[in-house]
Design a protein around this motif. Structure first.
Motif, mmCIF file in Angstrom:
data_model
loop_
_atom_site.group_PDB
_atom_site.id
_atom_site.type_symbol
_atom_site.label_atom_id
_atom_site.label_comp_id
_atom_site.label_asym_id
_atom_site.label_seq_id
_atom_site.Cartn_x
_atom_site.Cartn_y
_atom_site.Cartn_z
ATOM 1 N N VAL A 82 1.176 -1.512 0.083
ATOM 2 C CA VAL A 82 -0.780 0.398 -0.101
ATOM 3 C C VAL A 82 0.580 1.143 -0.128
ATOM 4 C CG1 VAL A 82 -0.120 1.034 2.011
ATOM 5 C CG2 VAL A 82 -2.103 -0.049 0.277
ATOM 6 N N PHE A 83 2.178 0.936 0.949
ATOM 7 C CA PHE A 83 2.798 2.236 0.293
ATOM 8 C C PHE A 83 3.189 3.036 -0.750
ATOM 9 C CE2 PHE A 83 2.641 0.506 5.032
ATOM 10 C CZ PHE A 83 2.510 1.306 5.730
ATOM 11 N N PHE A 84 3.889 2.013 -1.951
ATOM 12 C CA PHE A 84 4.320 3.375 -2.306
ATOM 13 C C PHE A 84 3.301 3.588 -3.635
ATOM 14 C CE2 PHE A 84 2.437 -0.479 -4.847
ATOM 15 C CZ PHE A 84 1.685 -0.040 -6.556
ATOM 16 N N VAL A 85 2.265 3.640 -3.124
ATOM 17 C CA VAL A 85 1.347 4.152 -4.092
ATOM 18 C C VAL A 85 1.327 5.649 -2.772
ATOM 19 C CG1 VAL A 85 -1.168 4.854 -4.539
ATOM 20 C CG2 VAL A 85 -0.174 1.992 -5.367
ATOM 21 N N LEU A 86 1.379 6.157 -1.726
ATOM 22 C CA LEU A 86 0.967 6.277 -1.042
ATOM 23 C C LEU A 86 1.867 7.106 -1.522
ATOM 24 C CD1 LEU A 86 -0.307 5.397 2.340
ATOM 25 C CD2 LEU A 86 -1.279 7.153 1.036
ATOM 26 N N ALA A 150 12.437 6.141 -3.716
ATOM 27 C CA ALA A 150 12.326 4.876 -3.145
ATOM 28 C C ALA A 150 13.447 4.402 -1.506
ATOM 29 C CB ALA A 150 13.384 3.713 -4.374
ATOM 30 N N VAL A 151 14.143 5.043 -1.341
ATOM 31 C CA VAL A 151 14.910 5.945 -0.172
ATOM 32 C C VAL A 151 13.914 5.781 0.325
ATOM 33 C CG1 VAL A 151 16.509 6.994 0.867
ATOM 34 C CG2 VAL A 151 17.266 5.913 -1.571
ATOM 35 N N TYR A 152 13.573 7.147 0.667
ATOM 36 C CA TYR A 152 12.246 7.684 1.391
ATOM 37 C C TYR A 152 11.482 6.385 1.854
ATOM 38 C CZ TYR A 152 8.420 10.077 3.239
ATOM 39 O OH TYR A 152 6.988 10.394 3.788
ATOM 40 N N GLY A 153 10.431 5.769 0.170
ATOM 41 C CA GLY A 153 9.246 4.371 1.215
ATOM 42 C C GLY A 153 10.404 3.373 2.256
ATOM 43 N N SER A 154 11.865 2.513 1.495
ATOM 44 C CA SER A 154 11.960 2.861 2.487
ATOM 45 C C SER A 154 11.988 2.463 3.944
ATOM 46 C CB SER A 154 13.464 2.164 1.769
ATOM 47 O OG SER A 154 14.277 1.737 3.412
ATOM 48 N N LEU A 155 12.200 4.455 4.015
ATOM 49 C CA LEU A 155 12.417 4.791 5.534
ATOM 50 C C LEU A 155 11.305 4.541 6.103
ATOM 51 C CD1 LEU A 155 15.548 7.688 5.188
ATOM 52 C CD2 LEU A 155 15.465 5.222 5.781
#
Length: 264
Positions: A82-86, A150-155
Motif C-alpha cells: 500500500v505504501f508505494f502508492v502513498l 525509493a529510499v524514502y519509501g524504505s525509511l
C-alpha cells in the motif's frame, strides 16, 4: 492541526502517565477528531485551489486502489503493497493530498477487510504521515527522483512501524523488571531508550520486510506511476488558461482593425 493531533496520539507516553485518559475511550475519540480534521484538510485544500472536483475523484480512485492492494501483502513477513502508492501520490499531488489519501486508504481497507478496531486511527495517522512527508521532499528529476522516493519509501516502512508500536507499547509489557517495559515517571531519555529497545526487539524484522517491499515497488513501478499521475494531473486542470491575441489583418479591407479573439 491534524498532524499535531497525530503526534500527540503517538507520543503521549513520554509526557502523560497511562490512566489519565482511559484506553477504551481514547481510540474512538481520536478517530472522531481525526475525521473532522481530515474533512477540514480537504475543505482548506479546495478553498486554496489545491484540490478541485477532479482531484477529489482521483482521491477516491486511489483510496479504492490502495484498499484493494492492501490485502495482497498485509500479514506476510511485513510485506505491504500500500505504501508505494502513498509515496508516489503524495509526491505528485502534494502533502495535503498525501495526508488525506493515507487516512482514506486505511479507512476504506479496514472496512473491506474487517480490520476496524482501536488500532485503526493510529494506522490512519501513520499512513497520513507517510503521504504528507512524501509531498515535502525536495525537488528532483529523472532517476534521482525515483531513487530518492525509493529510499524514502524504505525509511517510511520503518517510520510506520515505529509510530504504530507507540500506540500499544505502554500496555503490552507490564513486568516491572523488564528493560523494555514502559514505566511512568522515568526521565525522557531513559524512557526513549526503553522504547527503542522495544521497537528493535519486537518489530524490526517486520519493518524490514515493509521497507524492502517499498524500495522494490518504487524502483520498479515508480517511473511509470509517476508519469501516469503527472499526466492525470495535467489533464485534470479544471480551468484551462485563457489567452487573448490580436487578430492579424486578412488583407480584405480589414487592415488597421485591432480586434482580439479568445483562444482556448
Amino acid at each position: 492541526m491534524a498532524a499535531f493531533l497525530g503526534l500527540v496520539a503517538f507520543f503521549w507516553p513520554f509526557v502523560v502517565a497511562p490512566g489519565k485518559l482511559g484506553a477504551a475511550y481514547a481510540p474512538p475519540l481520536i478517530f472522531g477528531v481525526l475525521l473532522v480534521l481530515v474533512l477540514c484538510v480537504v475543505i482548506s485544500e479546495i478553498a486554496e485551489g489545491g484540490i478541485n472536483s477532479k482531484a477529489l475523484a482521483m482521491l477516491g480512485v486511489l483510496s479504492a486502489v490502495n484498499a484493494a492492494l492492501r490485502p495482497l501483502g498485509a500479514g506476510t513477513a511485513g510485506i505491504e503493497t500500500v505504501f508505494f502508492v502513498l509515496v508516489l501520490a503524495g509526491r505528485v499531488y502534494g502533502p495535503g493530498f498525501g495526508f488525506t489519501l493515507g487516512c482514506t486508504s486505511l479507512f476504506a481497507s479496514a472496512l473491506i477487510t474487517g480490520g476496524v478496531g482501536p488500532w485503526m486511527p493510529y494506522q490512519m495517522f501513520g499512513c497520513a504521515f507517510v503521504g504528507m512527508l512524501a509531498g515535502l521532499l525536495p525537488r528532483a528529476t529523472g532517476r534521482r527522483e525515483v531513487l530518492m522516493l525509493a529510499v524514502y519509501g524504505s525509511l517510511s516502512g520503518y517510520l510506520f512501524g515505529f509510530l504504530l508500536n507507540l500506540s500499544f507499547w505502554p500496555f503490552s509489557v507490564d513486568h516491572p523488571n523488564s528493560s523494555i517495559a514502559y514505566l511512568p515517571g522515568l526521565p525522557f531519555t531513559e524512557q526513549w531508550q526503553r522504547y527503542l529497545a522495544f521497537d528493535v526487539a519486537t518489530s524490526l524484522g517486520w519493518d524490514t520486510g515493509r521497507a524492502v517491499t517499498n524500495f522494490v515497488c518504487v524502483m520498479l513501478a515508480g517511473p511509470a506511476v509517476l508519469t501516469t499521475f503527472r499526466r492525470a494531473a495535467r489533464k485534470a486542470r479544471f480551468r484551462a488558461p485563457v489567452r487573448f491575441a490580436a487578430r492579424k489583418p486578412d488583407g480584405e479591407g480589414s487592415a488597421g482593425i485591432d480586434s482580439t479573439t479568445r483562444t482556448p
